[in-house]
Design a protein around this motif. Structure first.
Motif, PDB file in Angstrom:
ATOM      1  N   GLU A 210      36.429  -2.129-102.491  1.00 23.74           N
ATOM      2  CA  GLU A 210      37.465  -2.049-103.523  1.00 23.74           C
ATOM      3  C   GLU A 210      38.714  -2.831-103.129  1.00 23.74           C
ATOM      4  O   GLU A 210      39.360  -3.455-103.979  1.00 23.74           O
ATOM      5  CB  GLU A 210      37.838  -0.579-103.755  1.00 23.74           C
ATOM      6  N   SER A 211      39.055  -2.826-101.841  1.00 24.05           N
ATOM      7  CA  SER A 211      40.327  -3.393-101.387  1.00 24.05           C
ATOM      8  C   SER A 211      40.228  -4.854-100.973  1.00 24.05           C
ATOM      9  O   SER A 211      41.218  -5.598-101.092  1.00 24.05           O
ATOM     10  CB  SER A 211      40.865  -2.576-100.201  1.00 24.05           C
ATOM     11  N   PHE A 212      39.082  -5.286-100.465  1.00 32.79           N
ATOM     12  CA  PHE A 212      38.972  -6.626 -99.883  1.00 32.79           C
ATOM     13  C   PHE A 212      38.258  -7.636-100.785  1.00 32.79           C
ATOM     14  O   PHE A 212      38.486  -8.838-100.634  1.00 32.79           O
ATOM     15  CB  PHE A 212      38.217  -6.562 -98.538  1.00 32.79           C
ATOM     16  N   TRP A 213      37.381  -7.188-101.676  1.00 31.10           N
ATOM     17  CA  TRP A 213      36.604  -8.143-102.461  1.00 31.10           C
ATOM     18  C   TRP A 213      37.503  -8.883-103.460  1.00 31.10           C
ATOM     19  O   TRP A 213      38.293  -8.277-104.182  1.00 31.10           O
ATOM     20  CB  TRP A 213      35.464  -7.457-103.197  1.00 31.10           C
ATOM     21  N   LEU A 214      37.360 -10.218-103.486  1.00 26.03           N
ATOM     22  CA  LEU A 214      38.119 -11.072-104.398  1.00 26.03           C
ATOM     23  C   LEU A 214      37.129 -11.692-105.370  1.00 26.03           C
ATOM     24  O   LEU A 214      36.470 -12.689-105.057  1.00 26.03           O
ATOM     25  CB  LEU A 214      38.865 -12.159-103.620  1.00 26.03           C
ATOM     26  N   GLU A 215      37.011 -11.110-106.527  1.00 25.72           N
ATOM     27  CA  GLU A 215      35.979 -11.515-107.473  1.00 25.72           C
ATOM     28  C   GLU A 215      36.138 -12.970-107.895  1.00 25.72           C
ATOM     29  O   GLU A 215      35.143 -13.702-108.019  1.00 25.72           O
ATOM     30  CB  GLU A 215      36.007 -10.596-108.699  1.00 25.72           C
ATOM     31  N   ASP A 216      37.365 -13.413-108.088  1.00 24.62           N
ATOM     32  CA  ASP A 216      37.563 -14.790-108.555  1.00 24.62           C
ATOM     33  C   ASP A 216      37.233 -15.826-107.484  1.00 24.62           C
ATOM     34  O   ASP A 216      36.814 -16.948-107.782  1.00 24.62           O
ATOM     35  CB  ASP A 216      38.986 -14.995-109.060  1.00 24.62           C
ATOM     36  N   LEU A 217      37.383 -15.455-106.217  1.00 20.88           N
ATOM     37  CA  LEU A 217      37.072 -16.377-105.117  1.00 20.88           C
ATOM     38  C   LEU A 217      35.675 -16.172-104.550  1.00 20.88           C
ATOM     39  O   LEU A 217      35.224 -16.957-103.711  1.00 20.88           O
ATOM     40  CB  LEU A 217      38.100 -16.221-103.987  1.00 20.88           C
ATOM     41  N   LYS A 218      34.999 -15.097-104.980  1.00 18.39           N
ATOM     42  CA  LYS A 218      33.644 -14.781-104.511  1.00 18.39           C
ATOM     43  C   LYS A 218      33.602 -14.656-102.984  1.00 18.39           C
ATOM     44  O   LYS A 218      32.714 -15.192-102.310  1.00 18.39           O
ATOM     45  CB  LYS A 218      32.625 -15.828-104.973  1.00 18.39           C
ATOM     46  N   THR A 219      34.570 -13.934-102.451  1.00 18.06           N
ATOM     47  CA  THR A 219      34.621 -13.709-101.008  1.00 18.06           C
ATOM     48  C   THR A 219      35.462 -12.480-100.740  1.00 18.06           C
ATOM     49  O   THR A 219      36.079 -11.909-101.660  1.00 18.06           O
ATOM     50  CB  THR A 219      35.213 -14.932-100.280  1.00 18.06           C
ATOM     51  N   TYR A 220      35.483 -12.063 -99.491  1.00 20.14           N
ATOM     52  CA  TYR A 220      36.367 -10.978 -99.069  1.00 20.14           C
ATOM     53  C   TYR A 220      37.653 -11.575 -98.512  1.00 20.14           C
ATOM     54  O   TYR A 220      37.638 -12.625 -97.856  1.00 20.14           O
ATOM     55  CB  TYR A 220      35.692 -10.107 -98.003  1.00 20.14           C
ATOM     56  N   ALA A 221      38.778 -10.911 -98.761  1.00 20.71           N
ATOM     57  CA  ALA A 221      40.053 -11.338 -98.195  1.00 20.71           C
ATOM     58  C   ALA A 221      39.953 -11.350 -96.681  1.00 20.71           C
ATOM     59  O   ALA A 221      39.311 -10.478 -96.075  1.00 20.71           O
ATOM     60  CB  ALA A 221      41.166 -10.394 -98.639  1.00 20.71           C
ATOM     61  N   ILE A 222      40.606 -12.314 -96.069  1.00 21.23           N
ATOM     62  CA  ILE A 222      40.571 -12.379 -94.612  1.00 21.23           C
ATOM     63  C   ILE A 222      41.258 -11.166 -93.995  1.00 21.23           C
ATOM     64  O   ILE A 222      40.902 -10.727 -92.893  1.00 21.23           O
ATOM     65  CB  ILE A 222      41.219 -13.696 -94.107  1.00 21.23           C
ATOM     66  N   ALA A 223      42.219 -10.580 -94.725  1.00 20.37           N
ATOM     67  CA  ALA A 223      42.963  -9.437 -94.191  1.00 20.37           C
ATOM     68  C   ALA A 223      43.774  -8.792 -95.309  1.00 20.37           C
ATOM     69  O   ALA A 223      43.957  -9.367 -96.391  1.00 20.37           O
ATOM     70  CB  ALA A 223      43.894  -9.881 -93.062  1.00 20.37           C
ATOM     71  N   LEU A 224      44.275  -7.595 -95.030  1.00 19.32           N
ATOM     72  CA  LEU A 224      45.311  -6.950 -95.836  1.00 19.32           C
ATOM     73  C   LEU A 224      46.589  -6.938 -95.011  1.00 19.32           C
ATOM     74  O   LEU A 224      46.559  -6.655 -93.802  1.00 19.32           O
ATOM     75  CB  LEU A 224      44.932  -5.511 -96.188  1.00 19.32           C
ATOM     76  N   ASP A 225      47.715  -7.234 -95.651  1.00 16.76           N
ATOM     77  CA  ASP A 225      48.978  -7.220 -94.914  1.00 16.76           C
ATOM     78  C   ASP A 225      49.524  -5.795 -94.841  1.00 16.76           C
ATOM     79  O   ASP A 225      48.878  -4.829 -95.268  1.00 16.76           O
ATOM     80  CB  ASP A 225      49.981  -8.203 -95.520  1.00 16.76           C
ATOM     81  N   GLY A 226      50.749  -5.659 -94.328  1.00 19.82           N
ATOM     82  CA  GLY A 226      51.336  -4.342 -94.144  1.00 19.82           C
ATOM     83  C   GLY A 226      51.600  -3.595 -95.430  1.00 19.82           C
ATOM     84  O   GLY A 226      51.697  -2.366 -95.435  1.00 19.82           O
ATOM     85  N   ASP A 227      51.687  -4.325 -96.541  1.00 19.39           N
ATOM     86  CA  ASP A 227      51.858  -3.702 -97.847  1.00 19.39           C
ATOM     87  C   ASP A 227      50.534  -3.542 -98.585  1.00 19.39           C
ATOM     88  O   ASP A 227      50.518  -3.248 -99.784  1.00 19.39           O
ATOM     89  CB  ASP A 227      52.814  -4.543 -98.703  1.00 19.39           C
ATOM     90  N   LYS A 228      49.428  -3.795 -97.871  1.00 19.07           N
ATOM     91  CA  LYS A 228      48.057  -3.694 -98.407  1.00 19.07           C
ATOM     92  C   LYS A 228      47.763  -4.758 -99.460  1.00 19.07           C
ATOM     93  O   LYS A 228      46.882  -4.587-100.303  1.00 19.07           O
ATOM     94  CB  LYS A 228      47.783  -2.286 -98.973  1.00 19.07           C
TER      95      LYS A 228
END
Length: 725
Positions: free
Chosen positions: A500-518
Motif C-alpha cells: 500500500e505504501s511503496f507501490w507506484l502504479e504509474d511508474l510500475k515499481t516500488y519507491a526506493i524509500a519513504l522519507d521521514g514524513d512517509k
C-alpha cells in the motif's frame, strides 16, 4: 560534515575512494592469505601509479609500499602475468629489451628470461626469481631491488588526510636483511623484514643488488621473504617450496568442501572456477569461524551485509560459510547503546576494522553498526541455513542472538513506530545512507532533492518480511508457538502495508524509500527488485515490476542498473546511481525466478555471463558502469572497484540457483527443483558432491527446449530428488 580528502568520488560524510587515476589504467594482480593481501602491477612490482593502492598489507596497514626490480638498470619487458586458477601463485615471465651501452648493442631482446613467482602464506610474502640465459654467449647480469614502507592506513590510501602520524624509524640492515619500522600514534611497533637469499653483493636501507655472469643455458635463483609484524612478533622461516606446498594443500582442501559445478560451456566453467577461487581467497579464519572478507583492496575486512549476502549466495554450494558468518556476527552483536558507533542492543555489525586510524578513533569503524539491513539479513541467513542443514543444535545456540536481533527490529529499528524499519545515523562520523547503497547521494526524491529521515528503504522491508515469515516456522519447530503466531501475523501485516505504501502504479515499481514524513521517493531503482527476492511484492504487481526492471531505461544489456536512465541523479559512471552491480543482479534474478519469470531471470544470467567473458581473469568486479551495451565493445569498468569482491564472486552461484529453482528441505531430506531452466548458453550443468544431511548426490541438469531435466548420476543416503514443473 565536509572533509578535504583530495581527489575523491564524493566528499562530505561518506567513505569513498580517491579516483584521480583509475585502477583500470593498469591491470593489477592480487594475492591474499589470512589478514594479509598484496597488490602488484603485472610486472610484479609495487609503485605509485593509478590510485596508489599497490603494496603488501596486513590488518589494514601497508607494510611495503615500494618493491621494484630492475635488470641491468632497466625495467624488463613483460611477456606474461597470470594468477593460478586457485589464486595461490602469481607467475610473471619477463625478458630483456634491446640493451645498449655507449650506442652499442650488448644484449639483444629476448636473450634472458626472468621468471618471478610469488605467494602469500602465514602472513608472509615469498618470491622466487630465476634468471635464465638463452643467449649463445655469456651474459653479465645486474639485478637490483628497491624497497620502501610508508605504513599508510588503508583509509589514507583511500584519500583521507590525517592531522598527525606516528614516526618512521631509522632503517636497519645487515648482509642479507633490511628492517623497516614505524611506531604509530597507537604506540604499536610495526615492522617489515625483507630477507634475501643468497646474500646480495650490495645492500642499503632501500636498495639491494646482485651481479653475476651466466653462461649459455645457465640460470641463477634469488629468493625474497617479507614478514609483516607487530611488536617484533616472529614467524617460521619456511622455504619458498614448503610455503607453496602448504598453501597448495590448503587450497585443495578448501576446494573439496565446495559443491563442484561444471557445465557444457567452457567459458562458463572459467567464470565459475574463478568465482569459486576468489571466494576461497577472500574467506578468512576469524577465530569465530570462516568469514568472506568483502573485497580487495578497500574492504578486506569483515562486513556484516556483505558477508551475509555472500553466504546466502553460496549457501547451496558451501553451507559451512554461512555457519561461520552467523557465528562471527553473533559474537560481535551489539549489546549496548553507543551513538558514536551507531550501535544499539541486538543490532548486527556493519564492519570491523583494524589499523592505526581505527585504533585511534580517527574513523568510527573499529566496530561499527551503521547498517539498517544487516540485522534482518542475519535472521534471514539463520533460517535459510537451518532449511539447508537441519542443524538444530546450532539454532539453539544462536537463538538468544536471533531474539535480540528481532527485538532490535521491533524496537530501535522502527524509529517512529509505524511498523517499517528505518535508519537515521547517530554518529557524526558515520555513514549517512545505511542501506547497501551507502553513498550520500543514493536516496533522493524524484526532483533530485535530498531525503530527510528517518528513511525506510524498500529492500529492507522485504528482508524484514521474509525474516519474520521464516523465523515463525523456526520458532514453531523450537516450541515457541506464541512467538511463531505473532511473527506470522506481523509478516502478513507488513506485506499488506508495504504494498500500500511503496507501490507506484504509474511508474510500475516500488519507491526506493519513504522519507521521514512517509512520502514515497518516486524513483525507479534496482532496490525494487529485492522485493521479488523476498516475495513481499504482490503477485499482481510482480509482472509489471519485472517489465520495468528489464526495460531499456533500467537494463543496459550488461545488467540491471542501480538507477534507471532518466531519473534525476542518473549517472552511469556513479557508484550507486546508474552503475551495475553483479550481486544486485543476482538477487533480482532470484526474485524473478521465485515469481516464475525464469526466461527473464535467464536474461540477467546471460548479461552477467557476457560481462564475465569480457573482463580480466573472468573476474566480475564489485561494479561497473551502466552504459548501454555497444556492439563489439566490452563493459566500461568503474575506476576504483574492488576486484575480487565477495558478493560479486558469489553472484554466479545465486544466478545458477535461480535458473534451476533449487531449494532444500532437511526434514525429508529433499532437494527440490522448481521449473528448472537453463539459459541458451548452457546445454547441461553437472553438480557433484551436493550434500544434504548425511547424504550426497551427483546430478546432471540437461536443457530440453523450454525446460530442463534432472538426471541422478550417483546418490548415497536417503535423499529425495523432487522436480516441480
Amino acid at each position: 560534515m565536509e572533509k578535504n580528502i583530495g581527489e575523491v568520488i564524493q566528499i562530505n560524510d561518506s567513505w569513498y575512494v580517491k579516483a584521480g587515476s583509475s585502477r583500470t589504467d593498469l591491470q593489477t594482480r592480487v594475492l591474499k592469505n589470512g589478514e594479509s593481501f598484496a597488490i602488484f602491477d603485472r610486472f610484479g612490482d609495487i609503485h605509485r601509479i593509478g590510485v596508489g593502492e599497490k603494496g603488501i598489507f596486513h590488518q589494514g596497514t601497508r607494510y611495503l609500499s615500494a618493491l621494484e626490480m630492475l635488470l641491468n638498470r632497466r625495467r624488463p619487458m613483460l611477456l606474461n602475468s597470470s594468477v593460478s586458477h586457485d589464486n595461490t601463485l602469481l607467475s610473471i615471465d619477463l625478458t630483456t629489451p634491446d640493451m645498449y651501452s655507449d650506442g652499442q648493442l650488448y644484449l639483444g631482446k629476448g636473450k634472458l628470461h626472468v621468471f618471478r613467482s610469488k605467494l602469500l602464506w602465514n602472513e608472509q610474502y615469498y618470491e622466487h626469481i630465476r634468471v635464465m640465459n638463452y643467449d649463445a654467449q655469456m651474459c653479465s647480469v645486474d639485478l637490483s631491488f628497491s624497497v620502501g614502507a610508508d605504513y599508510a592506513d588503508i583509509f589514507e590510501i583511500r584519500g583521507m588526510k590525517r592531522a598527525a602520524k606516528g614516526e618512521i624509524q631509522r632503517p636497519v640492515w645487515d648482509e642479507s636483511m633490511i628492517k623497516l619500522s614505524y611506531i604509530g600514534l597507537d604506540h604499536v611497533f610495526y615492522q617489515t623484514r625483507i630477507q634475501f637469499d643468497p646474500k646480495p653483493q650490495g645492500i642499503s636501507a632501500s636498495n639491494t643488488f646482485y651481479s653475476f655472469n651466466l653462461h649459455p643455458f645457465e640460470s641463477e635463483s634469488i629468493y625474497l621473504r617479507i614478514s609483516c609484524s607487530r611488536e617484533n612478533s616472529t614467524f617460521p622461516g619456511f622455504t619458498f617450496s614448503r610455503a607453496y606446498q602448504e598453501c597448495r594443500e590448503k587450497s585443495l582442501a578448501s576446494r573439496a568442501a565446495f559443491v563442484s559445478v561444471y557445465s557444457s560451456n567452457e567459458q562458463c566453467n572459467e567464470w565459475v572456477e574463478r568465482s569459486s577461487a576468489d571466494l576461497r581467497l577472500l574467506i578468512t579464519e576469524t577465530g569465530q569461524g570462516l568469514y568472506p572478507y568483502a573485497g580487495v583492496p578497500w574492504f578486506c575486512t569483515p562486513f556484516g551485509r556483505d558477508g551475509l549476502i555472500t553466504a546466502l549466495q553460496c549457501l547451496w554450494v558451501y553451507p559451512e560459510l554461512a555457519r561461520g558468518v552467523l557465528q562471527y556476527l553473533a559474537q560481535n552483536q551489539a549489546t549496548d547503546y553507543s551513538p558514536e558507533n551507531d550501535a544499539e542492543p541486538g543490532k548486527i555489525l556493519h564492519e570491523s576494522r583494524k589499523g592505526e586510524m581505527a585504533a585511534m578513533g580517527e574513523i568510527p569503524f573499529a566496530r561499527y553498526y551503521g547498517s539498517v539491513d544487516s540485522t534482518p539479513l542475519f535472521l534471514l541467513l539463520a533460517v535459510y541455513y537451518y532449511d539447508r542443514t537441519g542443524d538444530r543444535d546450532f539454532m539453539l545456540e544462536l537463538w538468544p542472538h536471533l531474539l535480540a536481533a528481532l527485538d532490535w527490529i521491533r524496537d530501535s529499528g522502527d524509529i517512529d513506530g509505524d511498523g517499517f524499519v528505518e535508519y537515521q545515523r547517530k554518529s557524526e562520523q558515520g555513514i549517512l545512507q545505511q542501506g547497501w547503497k551507502d553513498s550520500n547521494d543514493s536516496i533522493f526524491h524524484e526532483d533530485g532533492t535530498d531525503v530527510t529521515g528517518p528513511i525506510a528503504l524498500c529492500e529492507v522491508q522485504g528482508y524484514v518480511y521474509e525474516a519474520k515469515l521464516k523465523l515463525s516456522g523456526l520458532a514453531a519447530v523450537l516450541g515457541q508457538s506464541a512467538l511463531a503466531e505473532s511473527l506470522l501475523d506481523e509478516a502478513v501485516h507488513l506485506k499488506k502495508k508495504f504494498n500500500e505504501s511503496f507501490w507506484l502504479e504509474d511508474l510500475k515499481t516500488y519507491a526506493i524509500a519513504l522519507d521521514g514524513d512517509k512520502r514515497p521517493c518516486r524513483v525507479r531503482s534496482s532496490n525494487a527488485g529485492h522485493a521479488l527476492y523476498n516475495a513481499i511484492a504482490d503477485e499482481k504487481s510482480a509482472g509489471a515490476l519485472v517489465e520495468t526492471l528489464l526495460s531499456p531505461n533500467s537494463f543496459s544489456n550488461w545488467g540491471v542498473r542501480t538507477l534507471a536512465m532518466g531519473e534525476a541523479r542518473y549517472n552511469p559512471m556513479s557508484y550507486h546511481n546508474g552503475s551495475v552491480w553483479p550481486h544486485d543482479n543476482a538477487l533480482i534474478a532470484m526474485g524473478m525466478a521465485r515469481y516464475g519469470f525464469k526466461t527473464e531471470a535467464s536474461k540477467i544470467f546471460t548479461a552477467m555471463f557476457n560481462t564475465a567473458m569480457s573482463v580480466d581473469l573472468f573476474r566480475l568486479p564489485e561494479l561497473f558502469c551502466g552504459f548501454h551495451r555497444r556492439h563489439g565493445q566490452n563493459p566500461t569498468l568503474y575506476p576504483v572497484a574492488c576486484s575480487p569482491q565477495a558478493w560479486a564472486s558469489g553472484a554466479v552461484f545465486m544466478l545458477l540457483q535461480a535458473t534451476l529453482g533449487l531449494t532444500f528441505f532437511h526434514e525429508k531430506p529433499q532437494i527440490r527443483f522448481t521449473r528448472p531452466f537453463l539459459p541458451d548458453s548452457l546445454d547441461s550443468v553437472h553438480l557433484s558432491n551436493l550434500k544434504v544431511c548425511n547424504g550426497e548426490v551427483d546430478l546432471v541438469i540437461r536443457r530440453n527446449y523450454n525446460e530442463a531435466g534432472i538426471h541422478v548420476i550417483r546418490k548415497t543416503g536417503d535423499i529425495e530428488i523432487a522436480v516441480i514443473m
